[in-house]
Design a protein around this motif. Structure first.
Motif, mmCIF file in Angstrom:
data_model
loop_
_atom_site.group_PDB
_atom_site.id
_atom_site.type_symbol
_atom_site.label_atom_id
_atom_site.label_comp_id
_atom_site.label_asym_id
_atom_site.label_seq_id
_atom_site.Cartn_x
_atom_site.Cartn_y
_atom_site.Cartn_z
ATOM 1 N N TRP A 135 -10.546 -40.348 -9.978
ATOM 2 C CA TRP A 135 -11.320 -39.537 -9.044
ATOM 3 C C TRP A 135 -10.450 -38.504 -8.339
ATOM 4 O O TRP A 135 -10.910 -37.414 -8.020
ATOM 5 C CB TRP A 135 -12.059 -40.393 -8.033
ATOM 6 N N SER A 184 -11.861 -34.820 -8.600
ATOM 7 C CA SER A 184 -12.228 -34.109 -7.374
ATOM 8 C C SER A 184 -11.306 -32.916 -7.126
ATOM 9 O O SER A 184 -11.755 -31.849 -6.708
ATOM 10 C CB SER A 184 -12.206 -35.057 -6.172
ATOM 11 N N HIS A 228 -13.008 -44.214 -2.653
ATOM 12 C CA HIS A 228 -13.153 -43.666 -1.302
ATOM 13 C C HIS A 228 -11.822 -43.120 -0.791
ATOM 14 O O HIS A 228 -11.757 -42.041 -0.189
ATOM 15 C CB HIS A 228 -13.688 -44.748 -0.368
ATOM 16 N N ASN A 273 -11.073 -39.862 -2.648
ATOM 17 C CA ASN A 273 -11.982 -38.801 -2.235
ATOM 18 C C ASN A 273 -11.529 -38.156 -0.923
ATOM 19 O O ASN A 273 -11.413 -36.931 -0.817
ATOM 20 C CB ASN A 273 -13.389 -39.363 -2.089
ATOM 21 N N ASN A 274 -11.242 -38.972 0.076
ATOM 22 C CA ASN A 274 -10.878 -38.435 1.390
ATOM 23 C C ASN A 274 -9.451 -37.897 1.423
ATOM 24 O O ASN A 274 -9.172 -36.881 2.061
ATOM 25 C CB ASN A 274 -11.053 -39.513 2.457
ATOM 26 N N THR A 282 -9.155 -34.546 -0.604
ATOM 27 C CA THR A 282 -9.884 -33.513 0.125
ATOM 28 C C THR A 282 -9.084 -33.036 1.327
ATOM 29 O O THR A 282 -8.964 -31.840 1.577
ATOM 30 C CB THR A 282 -11.251 -34.039 0.593
ATOM 31 N N THR A 301 -23.771 -41.406 -1.821
ATOM 32 C CA THR A 301 -22.415 -41.914 -2.021
ATOM 33 C C THR A 301 -22.339 -43.383 -1.662
ATOM 34 O O THR A 301 -21.716 -44.188 -2.369
ATOM 35 C CB THR A 301 -21.413 -41.113 -1.174
#
Length: 320
Positions: free
Chosen positions: A117, A121, A238, A241-242, A245, A217
């Motif tokens: 991911w 992402s 998770h 993702n954070n 980002t 989500t």
């Protein structure tokens, strides 16, 4: 024993979960917020030109994005401690049984989806940057970025782990024991996860439609938790993702105000469809397909909609 049934390895009276939720919220929203409140008070009283900030971007501007990010993430770390303490002392449940139905936590699963991911992402962000460079501004400054990287790497996994252990762990198991099925806790934790983000500045900027992304989500993370009988995949997804980002891109209207590499200057209303609906209705189903093939998931109906049955006493032992 499946994932929700792990609750039976501890003391699983409903009143314990009610008290546990109060303890966790107290740790997260009260104790955990004290350092942030003190920092804001010192800044406001020491500088007469600084007014009381009313939202996340304003607080980030008053304190500086790195300090604000650290103090905000610190509250989640305290909340995570609240989850673990409630599980250990209130429920006599081990962290392993709160995490997975396997004999031990499978970190290979965590790192597999974290890497996948993270690449996907990041690829989306970089693709959009090269397709629409006018929508971005190079925001990179070495020193603040390095400070951001240290804060993000150390504390963002704690923030995301709190949300996973609380929603997909503690509440999923507790609600499963209460309702004796899997679909109610799946839906309730997904909606609760979405509502937790309702105060984010993205909601004000994009409108209620952004809740489709947050709840979607949560639903995706709940599905992979139940299908895989553990939190490892949800924790890895998770965190990636954070973290990626926070390091790659920021915007004036997002909850994560950071010294990231890029700053998004585009009008968020113009990208609502792509940013909200494509992940939920295209990307997440593709990920579910890939994960189901890799981990040989079967019996979807029972895993997601089936009953939660207390296992025979000889199958588990409550720790004293």
């Amino acid at each position: 024993m499946d994932y929700i049934q792990q609750a039976y390895k501890g003391l699983h009276d409903i009143w314990r979960y009610i008290i546990g939720v109060f303890i966790i919220f107290f740790a997260w929203q009260l104790i955990g917020m004290i350092p942030l409140g003190i920092a804001l008070a010192i800044k406001i009283f020491s500088d007469a030109s600084v007014g009381m900030p009313t939202d996340i971007p304003a607080m980030s501007k008053v304190l500086g994005s790195n300090l604000f990010l650290f103090l905000m993430l610190l509250s989640f770390a305290v909340g995570l401690l609240g989850v673990f303490l409630s599980s250990k002392f209130l429920h006599k449940q081990s962290i392993t049984s709160l995490t997975t139905a396997r004999k031990k936590i499978d970190w290979k699963r965590f790192w597999f989806i974290f890497v996948i991911w993270g690449l996907v992402s990041s690829g989306f962000v970089l693709f959009d940057y090269f397709m629409s460079p006018e929508d971005y501004q190079l925001n990179f400054k070495l020193q603040p970025f390095l400070i951001l990287a240290v804060i993000a790497i150390l504390f963002i996994p704690l923030q995301t782990s709190f949300e996973e252990y609380f929603f997909r762990g503690y509440l999923m198991q507790g609600l499963g024991v209460l309702f004796k099925n899997k679909w109610v806790p799946l839906l309730m934790t997904s909606i609760g996860f979405g509502l937790m983000h309702i105060a984010n500045p993205e909601v004000e900027k994009l409108g209620p439609v952004i809740m489709v992304y947050y709840i979607g989500t949560g639903l995706f993370l709940g599905i992979i938790t139940l299908m895989d009988d553990g939190l490892e995949l949800a924790l890895g997804f998770h965190a990636a993702n954070n973290l990626f980002t926070a390091l790659l891109v920021t915007a004036d209207w997002t909850a994560l105000q950071t010294h990231s590499i890029l700053k998004d200057l585009s009008d968020p209303s113009s990208m609502a469809l792509a940013e909200i609906f494509v992940p939920v209705f295209v990307v997440f189903p593709v990920l579910l397909f890939v994960l189901s093939k890799k981990y040989n998931w079967t019996n979807w109906k029972d895993k997601l909609l089936g009953q939660v049955v207390e296992p025979p006493k000889e199958d588990y032992k409550i720790l004293d």
